[in-house]
Design an enzyme around this catalytic site. Structure first.
Site, PDB file in Angstrom:
ATOM      1  N   PRO A  79      34.967  34.275  18.308  1.00 58.08           N
ATOM      2  CA  PRO A  79      33.996  33.809  19.307  1.00 58.08           C
ATOM      3  C   PRO A  79      34.531  32.582  20.038  1.00 58.08           C
ATOM      4  CG  PRO A  79      33.340  33.094  17.101  1.00 58.08           C
ATOM      5  CD  PRO A  79      34.558  33.966  16.937  1.00 58.08           C
ATOM      6  N   THR A  80      34.488  32.615  21.353  1.00 53.80           N
ATOM      7  CA  THR A  80      34.919  31.440  22.127  1.00 53.80           C
ATOM      8  C   THR A  80      33.874  31.180  23.219  1.00 53.80           C
ATOM      9  OG1 THR A  80      36.326  32.859  23.512  1.00 53.80           O
ATOM     10  CG2 THR A  80      37.401  31.702  21.706  1.00 53.80           C
ATOM     11  N   HIS A 280      38.880  25.978  13.185  1.00 50.19           N
ATOM     12  CA  HIS A 280      38.357  26.069  14.560  1.00 50.19           C
ATOM     13  C   HIS A 280      39.506  25.937  15.558  1.00 50.19           C
ATOM     14  CE1 HIS A 280      34.034  25.681  16.134  1.00 50.19           C
ATOM     15  NE2 HIS A 280      34.728  25.800  17.248  1.00 50.19           N
ATOM     16  N   ARG A 283      40.295  22.304  16.687  1.00 50.76           N
ATOM     17  CA  ARG A 283      39.429  21.735  17.731  1.00 50.76           C
ATOM     18  C   ARG A 283      38.340  20.838  17.180  1.00 50.76           C
ATOM     19  NH1 ARG A 283      39.690  24.791  22.446  1.00 50.76           N
ATOM     20  NH2 ARG A 283      37.487  24.668  22.991  1.00 50.76           N
ATOM     21  N   PHE A 314      47.140  31.646  15.295  1.00 46.44           N
ATOM     22  CA  PHE A 314      47.880  32.916  15.224  1.00 46.44           C
ATOM     23  C   PHE A 314      48.309  33.373  16.628  1.00 46.44           C
ATOM     24  CE2 PHE A 314      45.878  32.449  11.247  1.00 46.44           C
ATOM     25  CZ  PHE A 314      46.662  33.146  10.333  1.00 46.44           C
ATOM     26  N   GLY A 334      41.714  33.675  18.753  1.00 47.37           N
ATOM     27  CA  GLY A 334      40.857  33.005  19.726  1.00 47.37           C
ATOM     28  C   GLY A 334      41.578  32.821  21.043  1.00 47.37           C
TER      29      GLY A 334
HETATM   30  C1  LIG Z   1      37.809  27.762  24.235  1.00 45.37           C
HETATM   31  C2  LIG Z   1      37.339  27.962  22.833  1.00 45.37           C
HETATM   32  C3  LIG Z   1      35.984  27.981  22.571  1.00 45.37           C
HETATM   33  C4  LIG Z   1      35.527  28.182  21.269  1.00 45.37           C
HETATM   34  N1  LIG Z   1      34.188  28.267  21.041  1.00 45.37           N
HETATM   35  C5  LIG Z   1      33.734  28.525  19.797  1.00 45.37           C
HETATM   36  C6  LIG Z   1      32.348  28.690  19.558  1.00 45.37           C
HETATM   37  O1  LIG Z   1      31.526  28.587  20.473  1.00 45.37           O
HETATM   38  N2  LIG Z   1      31.954  28.938  18.295  1.00 45.37           N
HETATM   39  C7  LIG Z   1      32.841  29.057  17.251  1.00 45.37           C
HETATM   40  O2  LIG Z   1      32.443  29.293  16.114  1.00 45.37           O
HETATM   41  N3  LIG Z   1      34.163  28.917  17.459  1.00 45.37           N
HETATM   42  C8  LIG Z   1      34.633  28.668  18.693  1.00 45.37           C
HETATM   43  N4  LIG Z   1      35.976  28.543  18.906  1.00 45.37           N
HETATM   44  C9  LIG Z   1      36.909  28.690  17.776  1.00 45.37           C
HETATM   45  C10 LIG Z   1      37.359  30.130  17.622  1.00 45.37           C
HETATM   46  O3  LIG Z   1      36.313  30.964  17.203  1.00 45.37           O
HETATM   47  C11 LIG Z   1      38.499  30.254  16.590  1.00 45.37           C
HETATM   48  O4  LIG Z   1      38.093  29.683  15.370  1.00 45.37           O
HETATM   49  C12 LIG Z   1      39.783  29.577  17.068  1.00 45.37           C
HETATM   50  O5  LIG Z   1      39.965  29.753  18.442  1.00 45.37           O
HETATM   51  C13 LIG Z   1      40.962  30.163  16.325  1.00 45.37           C
HETATM   52  O6  LIG Z   1      42.144  29.538  16.664  1.00 45.37           O
HETATM   53  P1  LIG Z   1      43.156  30.084  17.792  1.00 45.37           P
HETATM   54  O7  LIG Z   1      42.526  29.779  19.100  1.00 45.37           O
HETATM   55  O8  LIG Z   1      44.373  29.254  17.544  1.00 45.37           O
HETATM   56  O9  LIG Z   1      43.348  31.549  17.569  1.00 45.37           O
HETATM   57  C14 LIG Z   1      36.460  28.327  20.199  1.00 45.37           C
HETATM   58  C15 LIG Z   1      37.817  28.305  20.468  1.00 45.37           C
HETATM   59  C16 LIG Z   1      38.268  28.139  21.764  1.00 45.37           C
HETATM   60  C17 LIG Z   1      39.750  28.130  22.013  1.00 45.37           C
END
Ligand SMILES: Cc1cc2nc3c(=O)[nH]c(=O)nc-3n(C[C@H](O)[C@H](O)[C@H](O)COP(=O)(O)O)c2cc1C
Length: 388
Positions: A79-80, A280, A283, A314, A334
């Site tokens: 989810p993003t 996350h 982040r 990843f 993500g």
């Molecule tokens: C732009 C962005 C927005 C995200 N928003 C959410 C969110 O609203 N809720 C959530 O649980 N995780 C959120 N995430 C985290 C992702 O679900 C995931 O854990 C993470 O992107 C995985 O790492 P990766 O981007 O290196 O693959 C977000 C990540 C990104 C990059």
């Protein structure tokens, strides 16, 4: 292949050119000094592959069973929030690419597209990510709606009791709803393709993008907030909330954002079906450990009772193979698919998925492993956690 993207890094570069800097940084960067962001990659890179030879690998398979269902590849889309602003109807594009590839798509609470529109226009296996409002009944209402539409899994994000510290978002001045400052206006004007094909298209059709799934009472009160700061966060969440969600959610219940194996043991005790070992994507808590550093402990402590999924950092098929060899059931991606959708909509997201498929396939062959089901730690050498 229409896109000149041979790997995820190429898609990232295409996204960087297309998106205003403020949006690209929102996607790309991490919290504070980005120690976790860098370490996610470093920890994956430190794990080495240990191939076997003279094994018949002519019938390679990357099929897995996840929550009782067969799927063709061992990844799912994470989810993003705000994915819909990277491309016009970006969340539908991502969900369609996932459905075509036979992998699950997770829709964020903070998405721009309503959960029923995703089900109608993309279909496929859908998961819903839930943030908990301080008024829990609002989040419970969202979960009930997702259940009634047929979402298979509820991903409850538990790693964000407060807003994370990402100073560049404050500096860049992008907000939802979009508000205009000199800085972000110049940024948008410098990226005319995004201005015309995303922003103008929204303005001329449904209006400026907003958080479509937020309950009406929240929508009415919402004011422009910097990217990442309009989320419904709750710093009083406890295991009692997990118990309540277990009672109301009929499908698979998954906790997203755990890093301590004892939390997975506890989750199993509360009837949770799966955990996503996640920082996350670097982040949230800067300095948090990389997920592959802690993954083996999760598998040992709770792997028999609960499904262990992993994410954060990843970017290559080899990364996915490493996590599966360490005992993960699947990997969430993500940014990889987000770069894809920002670069070329559904085709770009599909390209990201294809890149993973081809890379996983090639790595299995070179590793002398006939399929992901046969992967084990024996195919790796893993340095002790924290080793340089
Ligand atoms: C732009 C962005 C927005 C995200 N928003 C959410 C969110 O609203 N809720 C959530 O649980 N995780 C959120 N995430 C985290 C992702 O679900 C995931 O854990 C993470 O992107 C995985 O790492 P990766 O981007 O290196 O693959 C977000 C990540 C990104 C990059």
């Amino acid at each position: 292949m229409t896109l000149r993207a041979y790997n995820i890094s190429d898609l990232r570069e295409l996204a960087r050119c297309r998106l205003p800097k403020g949006l690209f940084e929102f996607v790309d960067r991490g919290a504070e000094d980005e120690v976790s962001l860098r370490n996610n990659r470093a920890a994956l890179d430190r794990i080495r592959l240990r191939p076997r030879t003279l094994v018949d690998v002519s019938q390679r398979s990357q099929e897995i069973t996840l929550f009782g269902q067969r799927q063709k590849m061992p990844i799912a889309i994470a989810p993003t929030g705000a994915a819909g602003i990277m491309w016009h109807d970006g969340e539908i594009a991502l969900a369609r690419a996932a459905a075509a590839a036979g992998i699950p798509f997770s829709l964020a609470t903070a998405s721009m597209t309503a959960m029923d529109a995703i089900a109608e226009q993309a279909g496929g296996r859908l998961w819903f990510q839930l943030y908990m409002y301080a008024d829990r009944s609002l989040s419970h209402g969202l979960a009930r709606r997702a259940a009634s539409i047929g979402y298979e899994a509820l991903l409850v994000t538990v790693d964000s009791p407060v807003f994370s510290n990402r100073e560049y978002n404050l500096r860049n001045g992008f907000t939802i709803p979009i508000s205009f400052t000199v800085r972000n206006t110049l940024d948008v004007l410098a990226h005319p393709r995004w201005l015309v094909s995303v922003l103008m298209r929204y303005v001329l059709t449904t209006g400026l993008p907003l958080y479509a799934n937020y309950p009406e009472e929240v929508k009415r009160k919402i004011k422009a907030q910097p990217m990442g700061r309009a989320l419904p966060l709750n710093d009083s969440l406890t295991w009692d909330d997990v118990r309540a969600l277990r009672e109301l959610w009929p499908g698979k219940l998954v906790l997203k954002g755990v890093l301590h194996p004892q939390d997975a043991v506890k989750a199993a005790h509360y009837g949770v079906d799966g955990v996503i070992v996640s920082n996350h994507g670097g982040r949230v808590l800067d300095g948090a450990m990389a997920t592959v550093e802690v993954l083996p402990e999760f598998v040992a402590a709770a792997g028999k009772r609960i499904t262990v999924i992993v994410d954060s950092g990843f970017r290559r098929g080899a990364d996915v193979v490493k996590a599966l060899a360490l005992g993960a059931s699947a990997v969430l991606v993500g940014r990889s698919t987000l770069y894809g959708v920002a670069a070329d909509g559904e085709a770009g997201a599909a390209r990201a998925i294809t890149i993973f498929r081809e890379e996983i396939d090639r790595v299995l062959a070179l590793l002398g492993c006939p399929g992901v089901a046969e992967l084990s730690p024996d195919y790796l050498t893993v340095p002790p956690s924290g080793a340089g």
